[in-house]
Design a protein around this motif. Structure first.
Motif, PDB file in Angstrom:
ATOM      1  N   LEU A 151     -43.119   1.717  -8.596  1.00 57.46           N
ATOM      2  CA  LEU A 151     -42.042   0.837  -9.058  1.00 57.46           C
ATOM      3  C   LEU A 151     -41.696   1.119 -10.512  1.00 57.46           C
ATOM      4  O   LEU A 151     -40.514   1.179 -10.894  1.00 57.46           O
ATOM      5  CB  LEU A 151     -42.461  -0.622  -8.874  1.00 57.46           C
ATOM      6  CG  LEU A 151     -41.429  -1.689  -9.243  1.00 57.46           C
ATOM      7  CD1 LEU A 151     -40.173  -1.520  -8.404  1.00 57.46           C
ATOM      8  CD2 LEU A 151     -42.018  -3.081  -9.058  1.00 57.46           C
ATOM      9  N   ALA A 152     -42.732   1.336 -11.338  1.00 60.97           N
ATOM     10  CA  ALA A 152     -42.483   1.649 -12.754  1.00 60.97           C
ATOM     11  C   ALA A 152     -41.763   2.988 -12.911  1.00 60.97           C
ATOM     12  O   ALA A 152     -40.835   3.118 -13.716  1.00 60.97           O
ATOM     13  CB  ALA A 152     -43.809   1.668 -13.508  1.00 60.97           C
ATOM     14  N   ILE A 177     -39.569  -3.229 -18.907  1.00 64.33           N
ATOM     15  CA  ILE A 177     -40.156  -3.739 -17.657  1.00 64.33           C
ATOM     16  C   ILE A 177     -41.124  -2.706 -17.070  1.00 64.33           C
ATOM     17  O   ILE A 177     -42.209  -3.053 -16.592  1.00 64.33           O
ATOM     18  CB  ILE A 177     -39.038  -4.081 -16.661  1.00 64.33           C
ATOM     19  CG1 ILE A 177     -38.214  -5.262 -17.181  1.00 64.33           C
ATOM     20  CG2 ILE A 177     -39.609  -4.407 -15.287  1.00 64.33           C
ATOM     21  CD1 ILE A 177     -36.998  -5.575 -16.334  1.00 64.33           C
ATOM     22  N   ALA A 178     -40.725  -1.439 -17.123  1.00 70.09           N
ATOM     23  CA  ALA A 178     -41.616  -0.394 -16.604  1.00 70.09           C
ATOM     24  C   ALA A 178     -42.916  -0.330 -17.389  1.00 70.09           C
ATOM     25  O   ALA A 178     -43.995  -0.141 -16.808  1.00 70.09           O
ATOM     26  CB  ALA A 178     -40.899   0.945 -16.644  1.00 70.09           C
ATOM     27  N   TRP A 193     -39.792   4.400 -10.752  1.00 69.17           N
ATOM     28  CA  TRP A 193     -38.421   4.248 -10.267  1.00 69.17           C
ATOM     29  C   TRP A 193     -37.552   3.600 -11.347  1.00 69.17           C
ATOM     30  O   TRP A 193     -36.415   4.035 -11.592  1.00 69.17           O
ATOM     31  CB  TRP A 193     -38.424   3.401  -9.001  1.00 69.17           C
ATOM     32  CG  TRP A 193     -37.047   3.162  -8.440  1.00 69.17           C
ATOM     33  CD1 TRP A 193     -36.279   4.045  -7.734  1.00 69.17           C
ATOM     34  CD2 TRP A 193     -36.271   1.961  -8.575  1.00 69.17           C
ATOM     35  NE1 TRP A 193     -35.082   3.473  -7.411  1.00 69.17           N
ATOM     36  CE2 TRP A 193     -35.042   2.205  -7.908  1.00 69.17           C
ATOM     37  CE3 TRP A 193     -36.501   0.726  -9.173  1.00 69.17           C
ATOM     38  CZ2 TRP A 193     -34.051   1.233  -7.836  1.00 69.17           C
ATOM     39  CZ3 TRP A 193     -35.507  -0.232  -9.098  1.00 69.17           C
ATOM     40  CH2 TRP A 193     -34.316   0.024  -8.441  1.00 69.17           C
ATOM     41  N   ILE A 194     -38.100   2.579 -12.010  1.00 71.02           N
ATOM     42  CA  ILE A 194     -37.332   1.920 -13.079  1.00 71.02           C
ATOM     43  C   ILE A 194     -37.086   2.879 -14.232  1.00 71.02           C
ATOM     44  O   ILE A 194     -35.985   2.940 -14.797  1.00 71.02           O
ATOM     45  CB  ILE A 194     -38.084   0.651 -13.553  1.00 71.02           C
ATOM     46  CG1 ILE A 194     -38.127  -0.391 -12.424  1.00 71.02           C
ATOM     47  CG2 ILE A 194     -37.424   0.070 -14.785  1.00 71.02           C
ATOM     48  CD1 ILE A 194     -38.946  -1.609 -12.753  1.00 71.02           C
ATOM     49  N   SER A 231     -34.915  -2.052 -18.965  1.00 72.28           N
ATOM     50  CA  SER A 231     -35.541  -1.429 -17.793  1.00 72.28           C
ATOM     51  C   SER A 231     -36.815  -0.685 -18.186  1.00 72.28           C
ATOM     52  O   SER A 231     -37.826  -0.740 -17.479  1.00 72.28           O
ATOM     53  CB  SER A 231     -34.558  -0.472 -17.121  1.00 72.28           C
ATOM     54  OG  SER A 231     -34.107   0.502 -18.042  1.00 72.28           O
ATOM     55  N   ARG A 251     -34.340   5.325 -13.403  1.00 78.75           N
ATOM     56  CA  ARG A 251     -33.032   4.686 -13.495  1.00 78.75           C
ATOM     57  C   ARG A 251     -32.562   4.634 -14.944  1.00 78.75           C
ATOM     58  O   ARG A 251     -31.384   4.846 -15.249  1.00 78.75           O
ATOM     59  CB  ARG A 251     -33.116   3.263 -12.932  1.00 78.75           C
ATOM     60  CG  ARG A 251     -33.471   3.197 -11.463  1.00 78.75           C
ATOM     61  CD  ARG A 251     -32.268   3.257 -10.597  1.00 78.75           C
ATOM     62  NE  ARG A 251     -31.414   2.092 -10.809  1.00 78.75           N
ATOM     63  CZ  ARG A 251     -30.274   1.910 -10.166  1.00 78.75           C
ATOM     64  NH1 ARG A 251     -29.888   2.804  -9.280  1.00 78.75           N
ATOM     65  NH2 ARG A 251     -29.532   0.844 -10.391  1.00 78.75           N
TER      66      ARG A 251
END
Length: 313
Positions: free
Chosen positions: A300-301, A223-224, A303-304, A220, A307
């Motif tokens: 979005l980054a 991806i961020a 938020w990831i 995750s 998480r």
């Protein structure tokens, strides 16, 4: 006649009390200064958004939003005028997509090596060198693209244009490489050591621990980091302006000249366009579209990343 007794002087504050009062005043001044710094940053951001919105609303009073989002031609500076942002969006997508295809495998490979295999001495030398790479001005990358990368591309693919999306993708890919390496390496090293120890206790090899334990656990965050790098590539200006050219072209061929949203803003901002005209207001409409695109990617980054923190804290 008797002399009246002298009035006793009021008690003077002790030196300790004076020191505490001065310290409280100093702390108050520092707090006000820090609050002013934060307010300047926030107000600057708000001001930029307000200017973009006001100027963009004036533009959309003359050009419909449907034409802006669906028209496939972008010629606001020549007659007949067309105001479709799709060619600029396509150019931005082509350059950014090519850049992330180059930077992602190189950056992740380097991050895994620095995190899992490199000795401390090597890591302490290589990582600062990568951070220096991030400090090179983008115009230098643009010159390298025109003088070195484009001639190689023309000789290999027999391309006619010295300005092409592939050269821009290559240099932007190297520009975002430090972002992917630095963030991904931090994420990989933040994976709890207990996971590695448990895997080694079960007889796993170094390769198994890296591929089947560490990498999935840090996926995750990786991806961020890639999303933040994409945001960096979308907003890149000078290198893309020099390497990709200034042709609003609706194509997915990386050997052709394209124009990105940032490159168009640079073209119109040279001062030849009268202020207040619809041609001048196009830069704010394009800027607003660019701002929304990068903001969505950053949110979005974040938020990831949030998480991932909840998972391991």
């Amino acid at each position: 006649m008797a002399t009246p007794p002298a009035t006793p002087a009021p008690p003077q504050p002790s030196l300790t009390a004076r020191g505490r009062s001065a310290q409280r005043s100093l702390e108050g001044a520092i707090r006000f200064f820090l609050m002013a710094c934060a307010a300047v940053s926030v107000l600057t951001t708000v001001g930029i958004v307000v200017v973009l919105l006001v100027e963009s609303l004036q533009f959309f009073q003359k050009v419909s939003l449907v034409e802006f989002l669906t028209e496939t031609r972008w010629t606001p500076l020549i007659k007949p005028q067309h105001f479709g942002i799709l060619p600029l969006f396509c150019g931005t997508l082509l350059v950014t997509g090519g850049a992330i295809l180059i930077a992602a495998p190189l950056g992740l490979g380097a991050a895994i090596y620095l995190s899992e295999y490199a000795p401390n001495a090597v890591r302490e030398v290589v990582k600062p060198m990568l951070e220096v790479l991030a400090g090179i001005p983008s115009v230098v990358y643009g010159v390298i693209a025109v003088m070195t990368v484009s001639p190689i591309i023309r000789s290999v693919f027999h391309s006619q244009s010295i300005f092409n999306a592939l050269a821009a993708s290559i240099v932007v890919g190297f520009m975002i490489l430090p972002t992917i390496i630095s963030l991904s390496e931090d994420v990989l090293r933040s994976v709890p050591r207990d996971l590695r120890s448990a895997a080694y206790a079960l007889g796993a090899t170094k390769y198994d621990v890296t591929v089947k334990v560490v990498f999935p656990a840090a996926l995750s965050g990786i991806i961020a980091s890639c999303l933040l790098a994409i945001s960096r590539a979308v907003g890149e200006t000078m290198a893309v302006t020099l390497a990709a050219g200034a042709t609003p072209n609706m194509t997915l061929n990386p050997l052709e000249s394209v124009q990105t949203m940032t490159a168009y803003i640079v073209q119109v901002s040279k001062g030849d366009t009268p202020a207040g005209s619809v041609e001048y207001q196009t830069i704010f409409a394009v800027g607003l579209a660019l701002f929304i695109s990068t903001m969505v990617l950053n949110l979005l980054a974040q938020w990831i990343l949030s998480r991932m923190r909840e998972k391991y804290e």
